[in-house]
Design an enzyme around this catalytic site. Structure first.
Site, PDB file in Angstrom:
ATOM      1  N   PHE A   1     -11.305 -16.944 -22.695  1.00 63.02           N
ATOM      2  CA  PHE A   1     -10.762 -18.124 -23.379  1.00 63.02           C
ATOM      3  C   PHE A   1     -11.053 -19.349 -22.500  1.00 63.02           C
ATOM      4  O   PHE A   1     -10.847 -19.323 -21.305  1.00 63.02           O
ATOM      5  CB  PHE A   1      -9.249 -17.964 -23.557  1.00 63.02           C
ATOM      6  CG  PHE A   1      -8.664 -18.757 -24.689  1.00 63.02           C
ATOM      7  CD1 PHE A   1      -8.327 -18.149 -25.874  1.00 63.02           C
ATOM      8  CD2 PHE A   1      -8.453 -20.118 -24.549  1.00 63.02           C
ATOM      9  CE1 PHE A   1      -7.773 -18.883 -26.913  1.00 63.02           C
ATOM     10  CE2 PHE A   1      -7.908 -20.855 -25.583  1.00 63.02           C
ATOM     11  CZ  PHE A   1      -7.572 -20.234 -26.769  1.00 63.02           C
TER      12      PHE A   1
ATOM     13  N   ALA B   1      -5.807 -15.481 -20.741  1.00 65.00           N
ATOM     14  CA  ALA B   1      -4.940 -15.440 -19.566  1.00 65.00           C
ATOM     15  C   ALA B   1      -3.830 -14.397 -19.689  1.00 65.00           C
ATOM     16  O   ALA B   1      -3.370 -13.847 -18.686  1.00 65.00           O
ATOM     17  CB  ALA B   1      -4.344 -16.821 -19.322  1.00 65.00           C
TER      18      ALA B   1
ATOM     19  N   GLU C   1      -4.072 -11.472 -20.680  1.00 67.11           N
ATOM     20  CA  GLU C   1      -4.581 -10.129 -20.340  1.00 67.11           C
ATOM     21  C   GLU C   1      -4.908  -9.999 -18.846  1.00 67.11           C
ATOM     22  O   GLU C   1      -5.332  -8.916 -18.399  1.00 67.11           O
ATOM     23  CB  GLU C   1      -5.825  -9.803 -21.170  1.00 67.11           C
ATOM     24  CG  GLU C   1      -5.546  -9.487 -22.632  1.00 67.11           C
ATOM     25  CD  GLU C   1      -5.123 -10.676 -23.469  1.00 67.11           C
ATOM     26  OE1 GLU C   1      -5.699 -11.775 -23.266  1.00 67.11           O
ATOM     27  OE2 GLU C   1      -4.217 -10.545 -24.302  1.00 67.11           O
TER      28      GLU C   1
ATOM     29  N   ILE D   1      -5.020 -24.914 -21.498  1.00 64.53           N
ATOM     30  CA  ILE D   1      -5.005 -26.366 -21.718  1.00 64.53           C
ATOM     31  C   ILE D   1      -3.961 -26.697 -22.778  1.00 64.53           C
ATOM     32  O   ILE D   1      -4.042 -26.204 -23.905  1.00 64.53           O
ATOM     33  CB  ILE D   1      -6.401 -26.858 -22.164  1.00 64.53           C
ATOM     34  CG1 ILE D   1      -7.460 -26.429 -21.149  1.00 64.53           C
ATOM     35  CG2 ILE D   1      -6.400 -28.383 -22.322  1.00 64.53           C
ATOM     36  CD1 ILE D   1      -8.884 -26.733 -21.567  1.00 64.53           C
TER      37      ILE D   1
ATOM     38  N   THR E   1      -3.425 -25.974 -27.460  1.00 69.85           N
ATOM     39  CA  THR E   1      -2.615 -24.869 -27.988  1.00 69.85           C
ATOM     40  C   THR E   1      -1.154 -25.264 -28.150  1.00 69.85           C
ATOM     41  O   THR E   1      -0.620 -26.053 -27.365  1.00 69.85           O
ATOM     42  CB  THR E   1      -2.681 -23.632 -27.062  1.00 69.85           C
ATOM     43  OG1 THR E   1      -1.813 -22.631 -27.578  1.00 69.85           O
ATOM     44  CG2 THR E   1      -2.300 -23.943 -25.639  1.00 69.85           C
TER      45      THR E   1
ATOM     46  N   HIS F   1       1.103 -22.830 -28.080  1.00 71.25           N
ATOM     47  CA  HIS F   1       1.902 -21.884 -27.292  1.00 71.25           C
ATOM     48  C   HIS F   1       1.490 -21.881 -25.817  1.00 71.25           C
ATOM     49  O   HIS F   1       1.592 -20.892 -25.118  1.00 71.25           O
ATOM     50  CB  HIS F   1       1.911 -20.485 -27.903  1.00 71.25           C
ATOM     51  CG  HIS F   1       0.573 -19.862 -28.097  1.00 71.25           C
ATOM     52  ND1 HIS F   1      -0.345 -20.295 -29.016  1.00 71.25           N
ATOM     53  CD2 HIS F   1      -0.008 -18.809 -27.483  1.00 71.25           C
ATOM     54  CE1 HIS F   1      -1.420 -19.535 -28.967  1.00 71.25           C
ATOM     55  NE2 HIS F   1      -1.247 -18.625 -28.024  1.00 71.25           N
TER      56      HIS F   1
ATOM     57  N   ARG G   1     -10.323 -29.829 -12.263  1.00 71.51           N
ATOM     58  CA  ARG G   1      -9.887 -28.692 -11.435  1.00 71.51           C
ATOM     59  C   ARG G   1     -10.867 -27.524 -11.461  1.00 71.51           C
ATOM     60  O   ARG G   1     -10.622 -26.504 -10.842  1.00 71.51           O
ATOM     61  CB  ARG G   1      -8.503 -28.223 -11.930  1.00 71.51           C
ATOM     62  CG  ARG G   1      -7.452 -29.279 -11.720  1.00 71.51           C
ATOM     63  CD  ARG G   1      -6.185 -29.033 -12.481  1.00 71.51           C
ATOM     64  NE  ARG G   1      -5.334 -30.220 -12.419  1.00 71.51           N
ATOM     65  CZ  ARG G   1      -4.161 -30.345 -13.012  1.00 71.51           C
ATOM     66  NH1 ARG G   1      -3.669 -29.338 -13.711  1.00 71.51           N
ATOM     67  NH2 ARG G   1      -3.467 -31.458 -12.896  1.00 71.51           N
TER      68      ARG G   1
HETATM   69  N1  INI Z   1      -5.660 -17.947 -23.337  1.00 70.95           N
HETATM   70  C1  INI Z   1      -6.125 -18.676 -22.311  1.00 70.95           C
HETATM   71  O1  INI Z   1      -6.652 -18.102 -21.355  1.00 70.95           O
HETATM   72  N2  INI Z   1      -6.023 -20.020 -22.309  1.00 70.95           N
HETATM   73  C2  INI Z   1      -5.453 -20.699 -23.358  1.00 70.95           C
HETATM   74  O2  INI Z   1      -5.401 -21.954 -23.300  1.00 70.95           O
HETATM   75  C3  INI Z   1      -4.970 -19.953 -24.466  1.00 70.95           C
HETATM   76  N3  INI Z   1      -4.417 -20.637 -25.585  1.00 70.95           N
HETATM   77  O3  INI Z   1      -4.672 -21.803 -25.733  1.00 70.95           O
HETATM   78  O4  INI Z   1      -3.745 -20.022 -26.428  1.00 70.95           O
HETATM   79  C4  INI Z   1      -5.087 -18.547 -24.423  1.00 70.95           C
HETATM   80  N4  INI Z   1      -4.626 -17.798 -25.446  1.00 70.95           N
HETATM   81  C5  INI Z   1      -5.025 -16.419 -25.654  1.00 70.95           C
HETATM   82  C6  INI Z   1      -4.130 -15.452 -24.910  1.00 70.95           C
HETATM   83  O5  INI Z   1      -4.323 -15.544 -23.521  1.00 70.95           O
HETATM   84  C7  INI Z   1      -4.455 -14.007 -25.337  1.00 70.95           C
HETATM   85  O6  INI Z   1      -5.773 -13.686 -25.005  1.00 70.95           O
HETATM   86  C8  INI Z   1      -4.241 -13.738 -26.815  1.00 70.95           C
HETATM   87  O7  INI Z   1      -2.975 -14.197 -27.230  1.00 70.95           O
HETATM   88  C9  INI Z   1      -4.365 -12.237 -27.115  1.00 70.95           C
HETATM   89  O8  INI Z   1      -3.326 -11.511 -26.442  1.00 70.95           O
END
Ligand code: INI
Length: 168
Positions: A25, A59, A61, A85, A89, A91, A130
Site C-alpha cells: 500500500f 501496514a 499485515e 497517509i 484514508t 481509517h 520522510r
Molecule cells: N495500508 C497502508 O499501509 N497504508 C494506508 O495508508 C492504508 N490506508 O490508507 O487504508 C492501508 N490500508 C490497508 C491495510 O493496511 C490492510 O492492508 C487492509 O485493510 C487489509 O487488511
C-alpha cells in the site's frame, strides 16, 4: 567516579540476519523506504544474502509477518516498512494505531527487535519528505535501529544467566 557498565556496541551488521517486511500500500513511497533500508544494511556490513524481504498488502499485515519471520527464519531483527497517509484514508487512525501496537507487541512477545519503519503523514507532501527527501528516509533510519538493537540486546543478554521464565 567511574561509570558502571555502559552498553553501546559499534554499529556493525556483519554476520547479522535481518528480515524486512514491506507494505505494498502506497508502494510509491515504500519502495523508496526499502531501497534506503537495504543500502544502509549493506553499508554497515549486513550481507545481501542475510537479508530476507517479504511484501505484504498493507501496514496492518506488518506485525503478523514480522512474528512469523522471527518464528521460522532465525533473524536477529525485523524492519517493518509502510506508509500511512491521513489525506488518503478515513481509517488512518485505526491503521496507524493497530500497526504500531502490533509491531511493538511482536518485539515484546518474541524478544527480537521489530523496528517501526512506518511513515505516518498528514499529506502526500509529508510522505515525500520522510521517504527520501527533506526529512530524510525512515527506511534508512530503521535499518540502523535494527542493527543497533540486535547488538544491544545481544550484549545485554551476555550478562544474564539464562533462567527459565517460570523461575524468575
Ligand atoms: N495500508 C497502508 O499501509 N497504508 C494506508 O495508508 C492504508 N490506508 O490508507 O487504508 C492501508 N490500508 C490497508 C491495510 O493496511 C490492510 O492492508 C487492509 O485493510 C487489509 O487488511
Amino acid at each position: 567516579m567511574t561509570d558502571g557498565e555502559v552498553i553501546e556496541p559499534p554499529l556493525d551488521g556483519a554476520g547479522l540476519s535481518v528480515g524486512i517486511v514491506a507494505a505494498r500500500f502506497n508502494e510509491f513511497f515504500t519502495t523508496h523506504l526499502l531501497r534506503a533500508c537495504r543500502r544502509e544494511l549493506r553499508r554497515h556490513g549486513v550481507a545481501d544474502e542475510d537479508v530476507i524481504v517479504a511484501w505484504v498488502p498493507g501496514a496492518m499485515e506488518l506485525p503478523i509477518t514480522a512474528r512469523e519471520l522471527i518464528a521460522s527464519r532465525d533473524v536477529d531483527a525485523v524492519v517493518c516498512l509502510g506508509c500511512i497517509i491521513r489525506g488518503e484514508t478515513t481509517h488512518y487512525d485505526h491503521v496507524a494505531q493497530e500497526s504500531a501496537r502490533g509491531i511493538a507487541r511482536a518485539a515484546l512477545d518474541t524478544g527480537t527487535p521489530v523496528i517501526y519503519g512506518v511513515v505516518t503523514a498528514e499529506t502526500l507532501a509529508q510522505a515525500v519528505d520522510r521517504s527520501g527527501s527533506r526529512a530524510g528516509n525512515r527506511g534508512g533510519d530503521a535499518a540502523l535501529a535494527a542493527i543497533e538493537m540486535a547488538r544491544v540486546l545481544a550484549a545485554v543478554r551476555q550478562g544474564r544467566p539464562v533462567v527459565p521464565a517460570a523461575e524468575l
